[in-house]
Design an enzyme around this catalytic site. Sequence first.
Site, PDB file in Angstrom:
ATOM      1  N   GLY A 194       7.974  -3.864  -4.021  1.00 47.45           N
ATOM      2  CA  GLY A 194       7.312  -4.361  -5.226  1.00 47.45           C
ATOM      3  C   GLY A 194       6.586  -5.681  -5.080  1.00 47.45           C
ATOM      4  CB  ALA A 195       7.426  -8.889  -3.493  1.00 48.63           C
ATOM      5  CG  ASP A 196       1.902  -5.979  -4.866  1.00 51.80           C
ATOM      6  OD1 ASP A 196       2.249  -6.806  -5.736  1.00 51.80           O
ATOM      7  OD2 ASP A 196       1.335  -4.906  -5.152  1.00 51.80           O
ATOM      8  CE  LYS A 242      -6.070  -0.387  -0.334  1.00 56.14           C
ATOM      9  NZ  LYS A 242      -4.696   0.138  -0.460  1.00 56.14           N
ATOM     10  NE  ARG A 278       8.558   2.083 -19.432  1.00 59.59           N
ATOM     11  CZ  ARG A 278       7.229   2.147 -19.444  1.00 59.59           C
ATOM     12  NH1 ARG A 278       6.569   1.946 -20.575  1.00 59.59           N
ATOM     13  NH2 ARG A 278       6.569   2.419 -18.339  1.00 59.59           N
ATOM     14  NE  ARG A 336      -1.923   1.051   2.173  1.00 55.97           N
ATOM     15  CZ  ARG A 336      -1.585  -0.072   1.542  1.00 55.97           C
ATOM     16  NH1 ARG A 336      -0.366  -0.240   1.029  1.00 55.97           N
ATOM     17  NH2 ARG A 336      -2.491  -1.032   1.408  1.00 55.97           N
ATOM     18  CE  LYS A 347       3.337  -8.452  -8.706  1.00 54.48           C
ATOM     19  NZ  LYS A 347       2.778  -7.092  -8.507  1.00 54.48           N
ATOM     20  CB  ALA A 369       2.808   5.839  -8.623  1.00 59.42           C
ATOM     21  CD  GLN A 370       3.386   2.200  -4.234  1.00 53.89           C
ATOM     22  OE1 GLN A 370       3.923   2.678  -3.246  1.00 53.89           O
ATOM     23  NE2 GLN A 370       2.082   2.007  -4.302  1.00 53.89           N
TER      24      GLN A 370
END
Length: 320
Positions: free
Chosen positions: A217-219, A67, A161, A110, A223, A137-138
């Site tokens: 979120g931390a990727d 990917k 927001r 996934r 982060k 989206a996540q």
Amino acid sequence: MKTRLLTASDIKKIINMPNTLAAVETAFREYGFGKVVMPPKLYLDLKHYGGDFRAMPAYVEKSAGLKWVSVYPGNPGKGLPTVLAMLVLNDPETGFPLAIMDATQITGYRTGAAGGVAANYLARKDSTALGLIGAGAQAKTQLLALLNYFEFEKIYMWSLREEDIERFQADFEDLPIESASIETAAGCDIVCTTTPSREFIVKREWVKEGAHINAIGADAAGKQELDPRILADAKVVVDDITQAKHSGEINVAIKRESFAEVDIYATLGEIVTGAKRGRIGNEITVFDSTGLAIQDIATARMLLDKAKAEGIGHDFDVIG
């Protein structure tokens, strides 16, 4: 031999969360049994353009592939998704490219599925309150996955927001989703954090005993979303130790020496195979999700099989 092309519209016709959950859980089980090949994720950081690329190769369940995914947080302002991805699926016996497919939706599903699988093993079975921190989206795929295992009486959402929360509510109008403070969202039975934050936003005092947190979120390096004190007090489960140390929720805490590799309780693969126990009592549990290539390849294989069975996609000559 022909290579099958699956476009975004093709993937949309065949992807669903129950099938993705099954594929992803199988991938983690194979990982736990040591039956996968997965080199470390490779980053191409283009800070001057405001984003990065990741190359993610893997072999799982007689399927191999790669990917190629980009993450550009500024993309929504340009009318594009934050995450864009393509995937090549190969026959491991010959190397022949079996499929080329859009992987943007695969990435979302996934990732949601990993959170769902983790919560199924680590959250309290009687969890009825869900907190969503972030409204992108996540967050949607985390919710879609969790609904396969839990019946929520309350769903609290926080975002910087309010208009993002309103759009989210419109997409799930049949669910009891309420706009809330971050403190309220963080105080739920299950909490999902899906923001791009580079400093912690969830404080330890907001998290109740017995809670489960999907830290999504931390990727990337630098982060973080969780107060390091949460990690210190929790049973921490990661998808992959090497990736988590480099770019997961624990990466900043490890660099600052408030958390160490020895403090990691298990990988999710070890939990799924039963090598280590999941939830024990009223502890706080954290799943640190960085996203593994095996999740993508397992999901892609499932989708290719489904596409062929349903006559979806276009076959063409890419080699020879």
